[in-house]
Design a protein around this motif. Structure first.
Motif, mmCIF file in Angstrom:
data_model
loop_
_atom_site.group_PDB
_atom_site.id
_atom_site.type_symbol
_atom_site.label_atom_id
_atom_site.label_comp_id
_atom_site.label_asym_id
_atom_site.label_seq_id
_atom_site.Cartn_x
_atom_site.Cartn_y
_atom_site.Cartn_z
ATOM 1 N N MET A 50 0.868 -1.180 0.000
ATOM 2 C CA MET A 50 0.000 0.000 0.000
ATOM 3 C C MET A 50 0.898 1.220 0.000
ATOM 4 S SD MET A 50 -2.855 -1.087 2.856
ATOM 5 C CE MET A 50 -3.881 0.336 2.497
ATOM 6 N N THR A 51 0.712 2.098 -0.978
ATOM 7 C CA THR A 51 1.579 3.268 -1.050
ATOM 8 C C THR A 51 0.801 4.523 -1.401
ATOM 9 O OG1 THR A 51 3.479 4.264 -2.192
ATOM 10 C CG2 THR A 51 2.151 2.713 -3.461
ATOM 11 N N ASP A 52 1.189 5.621 -0.764
ATOM 12 C CA ASP A 52 0.630 6.915 -1.118
ATOM 13 C C ASP A 52 1.153 7.301 -2.501
ATOM 14 O OD1 ASP A 52 -0.741 9.263 -0.956
ATOM 15 O OD2 ASP A 52 0.675 10.268 0.368
ATOM 16 N N PHE A 53 0.322 7.999 -3.277
ATOM 17 C CA PHE A 53 0.788 8.402 -4.606
ATOM 18 C C PHE A 53 1.818 9.521 -4.518
ATOM 19 C CE2 PHE A 53 0.618 10.999 -8.440
ATOM 20 C CZ PHE A 53 0.890 10.029 -9.393
ATOM 21 N N ARG A 54 1.649 10.411 -3.568
ATOM 22 C CA ARG A 54 2.544 11.566 -3.455
ATOM 23 C C ARG A 54 3.518 11.343 -2.298
ATOM 24 N NH1 ARG A 54 0.803 15.468 -6.778
ATOM 25 N NH2 ARG A 54 -1.380 15.411 -7.466
ATOM 26 N N ILE A 79 -2.865 4.841 -2.475
ATOM 27 C CA ILE A 79 -3.622 5.716 -1.577
ATOM 28 C C ILE A 79 -3.539 7.129 -2.144
ATOM 29 C CG2 ILE A 79 -3.849 6.602 0.768
ATOM 30 C CD1 ILE A 79 -2.243 4.149 1.707
ATOM 31 N N THR A 80 -4.680 7.758 -2.367
ATOM 32 C CA THR A 80 -4.658 9.076 -2.995
ATOM 33 C C THR A 80 -5.845 9.905 -2.557
ATOM 34 O OG1 THR A 80 -4.602 10.221 -5.131
ATOM 35 C CG2 THR A 80 -5.910 8.236 -5.017
ATOM 36 N N GLY A 81 -5.740 11.213 -2.682
ATOM 37 C CA GLY A 81 -6.868 12.098 -2.482
ATOM 38 C C GLY A 81 -7.791 12.010 -3.680
ATOM 39 N N TYR A 82 -9.090 12.276 -3.484
ATOM 40 C CA TYR A 82 -10.030 12.115 -4.584
ATOM 41 C C TYR A 82 -9.766 13.117 -5.702
ATOM 42 C CZ TYR A 82 -14.099 10.132 -6.753
ATOM 43 O OH TYR A 82 -14.910 9.454 -7.616
ATOM 44 N N SER A 83 -9.086 14.219 -5.402
ATOM 45 C CA SER A 83 -8.763 15.184 -6.445
ATOM 46 C C SER A 83 -7.778 14.618 -7.447
ATOM 47 C CB SER A 83 -8.183 16.455 -5.812
ATOM 48 O OG SER A 83 -7.017 16.149 -5.062
ATOM 49 N N ASP A 84 -7.091 13.529 -7.078
ATOM 50 C CA ASP A 84 -6.126 12.885 -7.969
ATOM 51 C C ASP A 84 -6.715 11.671 -8.676
ATOM 52 O OD1 ASP A 84 -4.044 14.629 -7.454
ATOM 53 O OD2 ASP A 84 -3.383 13.512 -5.702
ATOM 54 N N ILE A 85 -8.046 11.649 -8.862
ATOM 55 C CA ILE A 85 -8.701 10.470 -9.407
ATOM 56 C C ILE A 85 -8.184 10.125 -10.796
ATOM 57 C CG2 ILE A 85 -10.628 11.829 -10.319
ATOM 58 C CD1 ILE A 85 -10.929 8.315 -8.888
ATOM 59 N N TYR A 99 -7.182 1.565 -6.236
ATOM 60 C CA TYR A 99 -6.813 2.752 -5.467
ATOM 61 C C TYR A 99 -7.822 2.973 -4.339
ATOM 62 C CZ TYR A 99 -10.325 5.000 -8.485
ATOM 63 O OH TYR A 99 -11.481 5.314 -9.145
ATOM 64 N N ILE A 100 -7.348 3.589 -3.262
ATOM 65 C CA ILE A 100 -8.180 3.922 -2.109
ATOM 66 C C ILE A 100 -8.072 5.422 -1.894
ATOM 67 C CG2 ILE A 100 -8.571 3.567 0.354
ATOM 68 C CD1 ILE A 100 -7.164 0.893 0.120
ATOM 69 N N THR A 101 -9.209 6.098 -1.795
ATOM 70 C CA THR A 101 -9.182 7.549 -1.657
ATOM 71 C C THR A 101 -9.280 7.977 -0.196
ATOM 72 O OG1 THR A 101 -11.575 7.610 -2.027
ATOM 73 C CG2 THR A 101 -10.166 7.964 -3.930
ATOM 74 N N LYS A 102 -8.636 9.093 0.100
ATOM 75 C CA LYS A 102 -8.728 9.683 1.433
ATOM 76 C C LYS A 102 -10.005 10.510 1.520
ATOM 77 C CE LYS A 102 -3.697 10.063 1.880
ATOM 78 N NZ LYS A 102 -2.552 10.973 2.016
ATOM 79 N N PRO A 103 -10.646 10.590 2.713
ATOM 80 C CA PRO A 103 -10.225 9.963 3.957
ATOM 81 C C PRO A 103 -10.381 8.448 3.919
ATOM 82 C CG PRO A 103 -12.382 10.962 4.227
ATOM 83 C CD PRO A 103 -11.894 11.380 2.868
ATOM 84 N N PHE A 105 -11.300 4.735 5.187
ATOM 85 C CA PHE A 105 -12.314 4.087 6.013
ATOM 86 C C PHE A 105 -11.877 2.649 6.293
ATOM 87 C CE2 PHE A 105 -14.547 7.457 3.812
ATOM 88 C CZ PHE A 105 -15.291 8.043 4.824
ATOM 89 N N PRO A 106 -11.823 2.247 7.564
ATOM 90 C CA PRO A 106 -11.305 0.914 7.916
ATOM 91 C C PRO A 106 -11.972 -0.236 7.175
ATOM 92 C CG PRO A 106 -11.561 2.253 9.885
ATOM 93 C CD PRO A 106 -12.173 3.033 8.768
ATOM 94 N N ASP A 107 -13.307 -0.232 7.095
ATOM 95 C CA ASP A 107 -14.016 -1.340 6.445
ATOM 96 C C ASP A 107 -13.635 -1.438 4.972
ATOM 97 O OD1 ASP A 107 -15.250 -1.980 8.792
ATOM 98 O OD2 ASP A 107 -17.138 -0.975 8.331
ATOM 99 N N GLU A 108 -13.548 -0.283 4.308
ATOM 100 C CA GLU A 108 -13.180 -0.269 2.895
ATOM 101 C C GLU A 108 -11.764 -0.807 2.696
ATOM 102 O OE1 GLU A 108 -12.595 2.873 -0.828
ATOM 103 O OE2 GLU A 108 -12.834 3.610 1.219
ATOM 104 N N ILE A 109 -10.854 -0.392 3.567
ATOM 105 C CA ILE A 109 -9.470 -0.851 3.471
ATOM 106 C C ILE A 109 -9.393 -2.359 3.623
ATOM 107 C CG2 ILE A 109 -7.223 -0.795 4.625
ATOM 108 C CD1 ILE A 109 -7.840 2.124 5.359
#
Length: 487
Positions: A50-54, A79-85, A99-103, A105-109
């Motif tokens: 799992m890695t952040d894009f930025r 892992i990215t902000g939704y603005s980076d969709i 990809y998983i967007t911030k914020p 959510f534990p269940d989604e992860i």
């Protein structure tokens, strides 16, 4: 226990993910930059990354490419902000699983992590079973060629009922019974692989293998081995004989996604195979006869790539026996809610939920939004919203901020700010006090921010700790914002 590596330059994110995933029986190691992350992946051999894009020292694209060159079968979650969709969708074409967007959510992860690892294991088992069976000369009935694990259309393709969809599938019906090679054009996430699968399913080869290869997710060094296979000992690291995608697809259909990403050397070898219908494994001397129909896909025009020297012109003409254009989702609005309903149905089964539909506000948001990630983005949005929904219908509160506020944000991009206007807590104070002055950029941004904070606060019954987590800010920042907006 499965091993996970988390790479994020925010120490808090690393800590929280490690604590949460460890409680769910995973071994988790973290790194706060790309260099340390790669070293950790090399030493730990994880089941998932799992890695952040930025990141501070490297981009998500570079890190993903490096991971895939060393560990091509390890699923990677971005892992990215939704603005980076848009960026997230493009990174998936390079081989990211999802990809998983911030914020966060534990269940989604947890659902996404478990599914990624399960799909990777399933793909590995199928490939090993097939390779063993073919190598022994006794392929079993259960042995199947490996398919791309990151496919998002495993439940089948929804045809649609609009004139655009009718035209698309008229072309599919026309070309499917032939042995023509087909170039499928379309934006990322528009369903090019699903169309290729439909062509195969409606052809005379339907009972033979359909094998998909994402050319954008495979390094230049591995592409030859993936396509043509190799013999044991043919190069360093070739510890056993490998069956390539052409051999797996023999008698059936081979789908090459993002074919323009293949290197010039591989294009030369591919041209020979297409012309002669014969091939040799790397390091092998035996010629293997092939009966394979080739379908290719690209989100850029191959003729233009050929003219620029990126793609061989003679190979282009070999593939260009028939062309299909898959329309973008924004041009299929008459089918959008049909697609949404189908994705909701499959997501309910996957998550064990019983969400029956969408509120009128959500339907309006869906029809207004531009869907840059096309069907893939729609499916991910519905999967996330279904997970967050606690009623019979998906409501606006379960949608990403950018979709709910799309029209307002679009107006920000298109309308210039009014002159001589100062903004305070979402109100306009104009020196000229002109009633018909257009709102400034900051005004609309503040209004959107205020609406978002109020929506989240109401959703959590004004629990400020929960609200801060959902907004991906700390409590002090939230208090300052509440004070600014007089909440």
């Amino acid at each position: 226990m499965k091993k996970i590596v988390v790479v994020d330059d925010e120490a808090d994110i690393c800590f929280l993910l490690k604590r949460f995933l460890s409680k769910n029986d995973f071994i988790v190691e973290t790194a706060q930059n790309g260099k340390d992350g790669l070293a950790l992946i090399e030493s730990l051999s994880p089941d998932l990354v799992m890695t952040d894009f930025r990141l501070g020292d490297i981009t998500g694209t570079d890190l993903l490419t490096a991971i895939k060159s060393k560990r091509p079968n390890v699923p990677v979650l971005i892992i990215t902000g939704y603005s980076d969709i848009k960026i997230a969708v493009s990174v998936m074409k390079l081989g990211a699983y999802d990809y998983i967007t911030k914020p966060l959510f534990p269940d989604e992860i947890l659902v996404t992590v478990k599914k990624a690892i399960a799909d990777a294991e399933s793909s590995k088992d199928e490939e090993q079973e097939y390779t063993t069976a073919v190598s022994s000369g006794q392929p079993s009935e259960n042995a199947k060629p490996v398919r791309k694990a990151s496919s998002r259309m495993k439940a089948g393709y929804v045809m649609g009922q609009s004139d655009v969809s009718d035209n698309l599938f008229r072309q599919v019906d026309l070309v499917a019974p032939t042995n023509f090679s087909v170039i499928i054009y379309g934006e990322s996430g528009s369903g090019k692989e699903a169309i290729a699968q439909e062509i195969h399913n409606r052809s005379k080869r339907r009972d033979m293998p359909f094998v998909a290869m994402d050319c954008g997710a495979i390094s230049k060094e591995l592409a030859g081995s993936e396509l043509f296979g190799h013999e044991k000992g043919s190069f360093t690291g070739a510890l056993q004989t490998k069956i390539g995608h052409f051999e797996m697809a023999n008698g059936g259909t081979l789908f090459l996604d993002e074919v323009s990403n293949l290197s010039y050397e591989i294009q030369v070898a591919l041209l020979r195979v297409v012309q002669e219908r014969k091939m040799r494994r790397i390091g092998g001397s035996k010629e293997i006869d092939l009966d394979v129909r080739i379908l290719v896909a690209s989100n850029e025009k191959l003729l233009e790539s050929a003219k620029s020297g990126k793609f061989r012109e003679d190979l282009y003409y070999r593939f260009n026996e028939f062309t299909i254009e898959v329309p973008a989702l924004r041009n299929r609005k008459d089918d959008l809610m049909l697609f949404a309903g189908a994705f909701l149905e499959t997501t309910n089964v996957e998550l064990g939920k019983n969400v029956s539909g969408f509120s009128d506000e959500v339907k309006n948001d869906f029809l207004t939004y531009s869907w840059p990630g096309n069907l893939r983005e729609l499916k991910n949005v519905i999967k996330r919203a279904t997970l967050l929904s606690d009623g019979e219908l998906i409501e606006e509160k379960s949608l990403p901020f950018e979709i709910v506020n799309y029209k307002k944000l679009k107006d920000l991009d298109e309308e210039p700010a009014a002159p001589n206007v100062s903004v305070l807590a979402g109100t306009i104070e104009s020196a000229s006090d002109i009633e018909d002055s257009k709102p400034s950029l900051k005004t609309v941004a503040n209004e959107a921010e205020y609406d978002m904070i109020m929506q989240v606060l109401r959703d959590v019954n004004f629990n400020k700790s929960k609200a801060a987590r959902l907004l991906n800010i700390d409590r002090k920042t939230l208090y300052n914002k509440m004070k600014q907006f007089d909440i």
